[in-house]
Design an enzyme around this catalytic site. Structure first.
Site, short mmCIF file in Angstrom:
data_model
loop_
_atom_site.label_atom_id
_atom_site.label_comp_id
_atom_site.label_asym_id
_atom_site.label_seq_id
_atom_site.Cartn_x
_atom_site.Cartn_y
_atom_site.Cartn_z
N LYS A 228 45.69 -43.41 -41.90
CA LYS A 228 47.12 -43.74 -41.68
C LYS A 228 47.90 -43.83 -42.99
O LYS A 228 47.33 -43.94 -44.08
CB LYS A 228 47.24 -45.04 -40.88
CG LYS A 228 46.99 -44.82 -39.38
CD LYS A 228 47.24 -46.05 -38.54
CE LYS A 228 46.92 -45.73 -37.07
NZ LYS A 228 47.02 -46.94 -36.22
N ARG A 267 38.56 -47.79 -34.77
CA ARG A 267 38.97 -46.47 -34.24
C ARG A 267 39.16 -45.51 -35.39
O ARG A 267 40.02 -45.72 -36.24
CB ARG A 267 40.28 -46.66 -33.44
CG ARG A 267 40.81 -45.38 -32.80
CD ARG A 267 42.14 -45.68 -32.11
NE ARG A 267 42.67 -44.50 -31.44
CZ ARG A 267 43.40 -43.57 -32.05
NH1 ARG A 267 43.70 -43.69 -33.32
NH2 ARG A 267 43.84 -42.53 -31.37
C1 PT1 Z 1 45.69 -47.83 -32.97
C2 PT1 Z 1 46.07 -46.52 -32.57
C3 PT1 Z 1 45.84 -46.16 -31.20
N1 PT1 Z 1 46.62 -45.61 -33.41
C4 PT1 Z 1 44.97 -48.29 -30.77
N2 PT1 Z 1 45.29 -47.07 -30.34
C5 PT1 Z 1 46.99 -44.39 -32.96
N3 PT1 Z 1 44.42 -49.19 -29.92
C6 PT1 Z 1 46.76 -44.05 -31.61
C7 PT1 Z 1 50.51 -43.71 -39.75
O1 PT1 Z 1 51.02 -44.75 -40.22
O2 PT1 Z 1 45.87 -48.25 -34.20
N4 PT1 Z 1 45.16 -48.69 -32.07
N5 PT1 Z 1 46.20 -44.93 -30.76
C8 PT1 Z 1 47.62 -43.40 -33.89
N6 PT1 Z 1 48.94 -43.82 -34.28
C9 PT1 Z 1 49.38 -43.74 -35.61
C10 PT1 Z 1 50.22 -44.74 -36.11
C11 PT1 Z 1 48.94 -42.72 -36.44
C12 PT1 Z 1 50.59 -44.72 -37.45
C13 PT1 Z 1 49.32 -42.69 -37.76
C14 PT1 Z 1 50.14 -43.70 -38.30
O3 PT1 Z 1 50.25 -42.71 -40.43
#
Ligand code: PT1
Length: 285
Positions: A228, A267
């Site tokens: 991230k 995850r």
């Molecule tokens: C998470 C999560 C998810 N993240 C759960 N499910 C994502 N329970 C999808 C960035 O800042 O943390 N917990 N499902 C993916 N979402 C992101 C959010 C991907 C922020 C990248 C960023 O780069």
């Protein structure tokens, strides 16, 4: 709630997940941009191969997602999301011995995914969409409740909190209460602070430092920070070069959770590397 009331395991449909070590959840995106457009069959085969690899690398859960929730992402329709995820869940359920998690906020997708063989509902909107709370309860599956401020498309434009740790804790406590009222049992609940979901680097760091307070709510904690932006902000690396940073974070989660005697799910994209890092952190803690 006290330490010893944190579940040592959780029942995901016909499979039991044990929390002796932090559990690794492998990410399986089935969004169009994550595949070459080789048609439905080859997409399913390619998803199966990716999932098989993650399982042999030590993933205990495969998280199937058909709608991107990264910053700036647009939402997709019910039918689009169903078309993407249901055939993949059916295939994984037939072929693999692993818990399948459905990463969705849509009631209909939860219902159909459970029918297709999903064992866990992972909702970044914590069951706030119309019908989701009831749909999740009716599946009988455990749920992961995540905190997000705003919506993916705009959540990273100036997120503000008085006190991010208190706000996230209060939000999750409230969502847990709603679940319990709806008939979801407390042994079926997982919580997640939602790293990167409407949070600056400082907010993410605060939440990380106070993971112990989340753990004290008495539920397994899921952490998703693999590749991230927060890793990019700390290391100055582009998304494809964030493995080492992501492993450092996973190691710290494993260490922290071991010392707190908490249960955790991590995850990640890079399952093999994360499993090794966790094993070492755990053995030395
Ligand atoms: C998470 C999560 C998810 N993240 C759960 N499910 C994502 N329970 C999808 C960035 O800042 O943390 N917990 N499902 C993916 N979402 C992101 C959010 C991907 C922020 C990248 C960023 O780069």
């Amino acid at each position: 709630m006290t330490t010893d009331t944190i579940p040592k395991s959780i029942q995901c449909a016909e499979r039991q997940l044990r929390f002796d070590l932090p559990v690794v959840m492998g990410i399986l995106n089935v969004t169009p941009d994550s595949f070459s457009d080789g048609g439905l069959f080859s997409n399913i085969e390619s998803a199966l191969r990716q999932a098989e690899k993650m399982v042999s690398d030590g993933a205990m859960i495969i998280d199937v997602g058909g709608e991107s929730t990264r910053p700036g992402a647009k939402s997709v329709s019910n039918s689009e999301e169903l078309d993407r995820v249901i055939p993949v869940i059916e295939k994984l359920h037939q072929e693999l011995d692993v818990v399948i998690s459905i990463d969705t906020s849509k009631a209909m997708v939860m219902t159909e995914a459970a029918r297709a063989g999903a064992g866990l509902i992972n909702d970044v909107m914590a069951l706030q969409q119309r019908g989701a709370l009831r749909a999740a309860q009716k599946t009988g599956l455990p749920v992961c409740l995540m905190h997000m401020k705003g919506k993916p498309r705009t959540m990273q434009t100036k997120p503000e909190y008085d006190d991010v740790v208190t706000e996230v804790k209060d939000f999750l406590t409230h969502k847990v209460e709603q679940c319990l009222k709806q008939g979801i049992r407390k042994e079926q609940i997982i919580i997640d602070p939602g790293f990167g979901f409407g949070k600056t680097l400082a907010h993410n760091v605060s939440l990380f430092k106070h993971l112990g307070e989340l753990k004290a709510l008495g539920f397994p904690v899921l952490v998703g920070a693999s590749r991230k932006t927060m890793i990019g902000q700390i290391t100055g690396r582009e998304v494809q070069e964030r493995l080492a940073g992501s492993l450092a974070l996973a190691t710290m989660v494993a260490l922290k959770m071991a010392s707190l005697k908490g249960a955790s799910i991590i995850r990640v994209h890079d399952v093999a590397e994360t499993v090794d890092a966790i094993k070492v952190a755990h053995a030395l803690s």
